[in-house]
Design a protein around this motif. Structure first.
Motif, short mmCIF file in Angstrom:
data_model
loop_
_atom_site.label_atom_id
_atom_site.label_comp_id
_atom_site.label_asym_id
_atom_site.label_seq_id
_atom_site.Cartn_x
_atom_site.Cartn_y
_atom_site.Cartn_z
N HIS A 234 -74.31 13.16 196.63
CA HIS A 234 -74.21 11.78 196.98
C HIS A 234 -75.84 11.32 196.73
O HIS A 234 -75.89 10.14 196.42
CB HIS A 234 -74.52 11.92 198.73
CG HIS A 234 -74.95 10.54 199.70
ND1 HIS A 234 -73.88 9.75 199.90
CD2 HIS A 234 -76.12 10.79 200.23
CE1 HIS A 234 -74.07 8.81 200.32
NE2 HIS A 234 -76.35 9.10 200.98
N TRP B 297 -76.18 3.95 191.39
CA TRP B 297 -76.03 2.76 191.74
C TRP B 297 -77.38 1.50 192.49
O TRP B 297 -76.83 0.46 191.38
CB TRP B 297 -74.89 3.12 193.38
CG TRP B 297 -74.67 1.97 194.14
CD1 TRP B 297 -74.66 0.41 194.09
CD2 TRP B 297 -74.13 2.01 195.52
NE1 TRP B 297 -73.73 -0.44 194.74
CE2 TRP B 297 -73.96 0.17 195.72
CE3 TRP B 297 -75.01 2.93 196.13
CZ2 TRP B 297 -73.93 0.03 196.68
CZ3 TRP B 297 -74.17 2.06 198.08
CH2 TRP B 297 -73.88 0.47 197.88
N MET C 196 -71.31 2.83 193.67
CA MET C 196 -71.26 2.84 194.66
C MET C 196 -69.90 3.66 195.32
O MET C 196 -70.33 4.20 196.87
CB MET C 196 -70.84 1.16 194.89
CG MET C 196 -70.32 1.00 196.09
SD MET C 196 -69.93 -0.76 196.93
CE MET C 196 -68.20 -0.44 195.87
N THR D 69 -71.02 7.21 195.86
CA THR D 69 -72.43 7.31 197.24
C THR D 69 -71.10 7.00 198.58
O THR D 69 -71.59 7.80 199.21
CB THR D 69 -73.11 6.09 197.06
OG1 THR D 69 -73.70 6.12 195.69
CG2 THR D 69 -73.82 6.39 198.43
N TRP D 70 -70.44 6.80 199.25
CA TRP D 70 -69.45 6.61 199.72
C TRP D 70 -68.86 7.22 200.29
O TRP D 70 -68.25 8.37 201.46
CB TRP D 70 -68.30 4.71 200.06
CG TRP D 70 -69.19 3.72 200.48
CD1 TRP D 70 -70.09 2.77 199.40
CD2 TRP D 70 -69.66 3.41 201.49
NE1 TRP D 70 -70.29 1.67 200.32
CE2 TRP D 70 -69.87 1.99 202.04
CE3 TRP D 70 -69.21 4.16 203.03
CZ2 TRP D 70 -70.31 1.79 203.42
CZ3 TRP D 70 -69.57 3.03 203.55
CH2 TRP D 70 -70.29 2.18 204.16
N CYS D 71 -68.08 7.84 199.26
CA CYS D 71 -67.10 9.11 199.45
C CYS D 71 -67.85 10.72 199.94
O CYS D 71 -67.63 11.19 200.74
CB CYS D 71 -66.80 9.33 197.62
SG CYS D 71 -65.41 8.13 197.47
N LEU E 192 -69.37 9.61 203.17
CA LEU E 192 -68.32 10.17 204.35
C LEU E 192 -68.12 11.60 204.15
O LEU E 192 -67.24 11.75 205.55
CB LEU E 192 -67.38 9.30 204.10
CG LEU E 192 -67.72 7.60 203.98
CD1 LEU E 192 -66.87 6.68 203.78
CD2 LEU E 192 -67.86 7.17 205.75
N LEU F 293 -75.83 3.38 207.92
CA LEU F 293 -74.83 2.78 207.48
C LEU F 293 -74.70 1.28 207.26
O LEU F 293 -73.94 0.40 206.46
CB LEU F 293 -73.29 3.48 207.93
CG LEU F 293 -73.41 5.24 208.20
CD1 LEU F 293 -72.65 4.97 209.68
CD2 LEU F 293 -72.88 5.23 206.54
N VAL G 100 -76.02 0.32 204.20
CA VAL G 100 -75.01 0.33 203.11
C VAL G 100 -74.02 -0.35 203.10
O VAL G 100 -73.61 -1.01 202.36
CB VAL G 100 -74.85 1.74 203.31
CG1 VAL G 100 -73.40 1.97 201.75
CG2 VAL G 100 -75.65 2.97 202.88
N VAL G 101 -73.38 -1.31 204.50
CA VAL G 101 -72.88 -2.35 204.45
C VAL G 101 -73.61 -3.06 203.74
O VAL G 101 -72.45 -3.96 202.92
CB VAL G 101 -72.39 -2.30 205.20
CG1 VAL G 101 -71.24 -3.23 206.28
CG2 VAL G 101 -70.81 -0.98 205.80
N SER H 47 -73.88 -2.78 199.40
CA SER H 47 -71.91 -3.38 199.59
C SER H 47 -71.54 -4.46 199.76
O SER H 47 -71.13 -5.28 198.52
CB SER H 47 -70.86 -2.32 200.23
OG SER H 47 -71.31 -1.07 200.01
#
Length: 141
Positions: free
Chosen positions: A9, A16, A58, A61-63, A66, A86, A89-90, A93
């Motif tokens: 992560h 990213w 990206m 990182t999300w995967c 989560l 979060l 991070v949104v 994104s």
């Protein structure tokens, strides 16, 4: 296993952010260019960075993030700092997607925004990074 997921992560996030910091800098140089070879070179560099490094990083990182949450959802989702992280991070994104749109607009019209605009635009992820790291390390709430 958890520590490997966390390590990947962090690695994904670093990759990213490397792209997030560099792409708007390329926009600065793109906007300052006037000759066709430079404009074409920056368009290629931006495309390769966005598609080849930033977007896969990206997604990774999300995967991985989560995945960590899914291992202990009741623990993580009860912590306020994670909700704030979060949200940021949104927002990052969304910034990433905006970079993709701007990349295409610069190909059509390299001078539709000044190099000064891109220099200021480049500061947004710095602020997000500072806050995200503080939230993840200090866990203030």
């Amino acid at each position: 296993m958890f520590l490997y997921i966390k390590a990947f992560h962090i690695i994904s996030m670093v990759c990213w952010f490397a792209g997030i910091f560099y792409l708007p800098r390329l926009f600065v140089y793109h906007a300052m260019s006037t000759d066709t070879p430079s404009l074409e070179r920056f368009a290629i560099m931006e495309r390769k960075l966005y598609r080849g490094i930033m977007t896969p990083s990206m997604i990774a990182t999300w995967c991985f993030g989560l995945w960590m949450i899914s291992l202990a959802p009741s623990v993580y989702l009860s912590q306020g700092w994670l909700h704030a992280k979060l949200l940021l991070v949104v927002l990052l994104s969304i910034y990433h997607l905006m970079c993709g749109k701007f990349r295409l607009k610069l190909i059509e019209n390299p001078h539709y925004k000044s190099h000064v605009y891109w220099r200021w635009f480049n500061e947004i992820p710095v602020i997000i990074l500072l806050i995200v790291v503080i939230l993840a390390v200090v866990k203030p709430f």
